[in-house]
Design a protein around this motif. Sequence first.
Motif, short mmCIF file in Angstrom:
data_model
loop_
_atom_site.label_atom_id
_atom_site.label_comp_id
_atom_site.label_asym_id
_atom_site.label_seq_id
_atom_site.Cartn_x
_atom_site.Cartn_y
_atom_site.Cartn_z
N HIS A 31 28.09 80.06 27.15
CA HIS A 31 26.91 80.23 27.98
C HIS A 31 27.24 80.23 29.47
O HIS A 31 26.34 80.26 30.31
N CYS A 32 28.51 80.17 29.80
CA CYS A 32 28.94 80.13 31.20
C CYS A 32 30.11 81.09 31.41
O CYS A 32 30.78 81.49 30.47
N PHE A 33 30.32 81.46 32.63
CA PHE A 33 31.53 82.19 32.99
C PHE A 33 32.05 81.62 34.29
O PHE A 33 31.31 80.98 35.05
N GLU A 34 33.30 81.81 34.52
CA GLU A 34 33.96 81.27 35.71
C GLU A 34 34.24 82.42 36.67
O GLU A 34 34.77 83.46 36.29
N LEU A 35 33.86 82.23 37.91
CA LEU A 35 34.08 83.23 38.95
C LEU A 35 35.18 82.70 39.87
O LEU A 35 35.08 81.58 40.37
N TYR A 36 36.23 83.49 40.07
CA TYR A 36 37.36 83.06 40.89
C TYR A 36 37.48 83.93 42.13
O TYR A 36 37.31 85.14 42.07
N GLY A 37 37.81 83.30 43.23
CA GLY A 37 38.08 84.01 44.47
C GLY A 37 39.52 83.74 44.89
O GLY A 37 39.93 82.59 45.02
N PHE A 38 40.29 84.79 45.05
CA PHE A 38 41.69 84.66 45.43
C PHE A 38 41.85 85.04 46.90
O PHE A 38 41.41 86.11 47.31
N ASP A 39 42.46 84.15 47.66
CA ASP A 39 42.84 84.46 49.04
C ASP A 39 44.31 84.82 49.02
O ASP A 39 45.16 83.99 48.66
N ILE A 40 44.61 86.06 49.37
CA ILE A 40 45.98 86.57 49.30
C ILE A 40 46.40 87.09 50.66
O ILE A 40 45.64 87.79 51.34
N MET A 41 47.60 86.73 51.06
CA MET A 41 48.17 87.20 52.31
C MET A 41 49.31 88.16 51.97
O MET A 41 50.03 87.96 51.00
N LEU A 42 49.45 89.21 52.76
CA LEU A 42 50.55 90.16 52.57
C LEU A 42 51.59 89.96 53.66
O LEU A 42 51.26 89.85 54.84
N SER A 43 52.86 89.93 53.26
CA SER A 43 53.94 89.84 54.24
C SER A 43 54.19 91.23 54.84
O SER A 43 53.56 92.22 54.44
N ASN A 44 55.08 91.31 55.79
CA ASN A 44 55.39 92.60 56.44
C ASN A 44 55.88 93.65 55.46
O ASN A 44 55.67 94.84 55.68
N ASP A 45 56.51 93.20 54.37
CA ASP A 45 57.00 94.16 53.37
C ASP A 45 56.01 94.34 52.22
O ASP A 45 56.35 94.83 51.15
N LEU A 46 54.73 93.94 52.45
CA LEU A 46 53.61 94.08 51.51
C LEU A 46 53.76 93.23 50.25
O LEU A 46 53.16 93.53 49.22
N LYS A 47 54.51 92.14 50.33
CA LYS A 47 54.61 91.22 49.21
C LYS A 47 53.40 90.29 49.27
O LYS A 47 53.13 89.68 50.29
N PRO A 48 52.64 90.18 48.14
CA PRO A 48 51.46 89.31 48.14
C PRO A 48 51.83 87.84 47.95
O PRO A 48 52.72 87.51 47.16
N TRP A 49 51.12 86.98 48.68
CA TRP A 49 51.29 85.53 48.57
C TRP A 49 49.91 84.92 48.39
O TRP A 49 48.99 85.21 49.16
N ILE A 50 49.75 84.06 47.39
CA ILE A 50 48.47 83.38 47.19
C ILE A 50 48.35 82.25 48.20
O ILE A 50 49.23 81.40 48.30
N ILE A 51 47.24 82.25 48.92
CA ILE A 51 46.94 81.18 49.86
C ILE A 51 46.16 80.09 49.13
O ILE A 51 46.48 78.91 49.22
N GLU A 52 45.10 80.49 48.42
CA GLU A 52 44.33 79.55 47.61
C GLU A 52 43.50 80.31 46.60
O GLU A 52 43.28 81.51 46.73
N VAL A 53 43.04 79.58 45.58
CA VAL A 53 42.16 80.14 44.57
C VAL A 53 40.96 79.21 44.46
O VAL A 53 41.11 78.00 44.33
N ASN A 54 39.78 79.78 44.53
CA ASN A 54 38.54 79.02 44.40
C ASN A 54 37.85 79.44 43.11
O ASN A 54 37.85 80.61 42.75
N GLY A 55 37.27 78.46 42.42
CA GLY A 55 36.56 78.77 41.18
C GLY A 55 35.20 78.14 41.16
O GLY A 55 34.96 77.09 41.75
N ARG A 56 34.29 78.81 40.47
CA ARG A 56 32.95 78.28 40.32
C ARG A 56 32.42 78.66 38.94
O ARG A 56 32.42 79.83 38.57
#
Length: 65
Positions: A31-56
């Motif tokens: 009866h529920c679902f989880e919604l996640y928000g990902f904060d991602i930063m890209l380096s100069n060479d476009l490599k993704p880095w997770i800054i934080e993940v929020n869930g609700r």
Amino acid sequence: MQEVNECFYNITTLIIKTLKSVIKLMPKDIHCFELYGFDIMLSNDLKPWIIEVNGREININIVLQ
């Protein structure tokens, strides 16, 4: 364009791996679902880095009323 496609692929892969690492901690209420928000930063060479993940957790019964 190839760099952009590769960047999005890497972001998607990073998100999937992150979710797989906590799958046992995710709620299993039908009866529920989880919604996640990902904060991602890209380096100069476009490599993704997770800054934080929020869930609700969202109760479907409340949303549909």
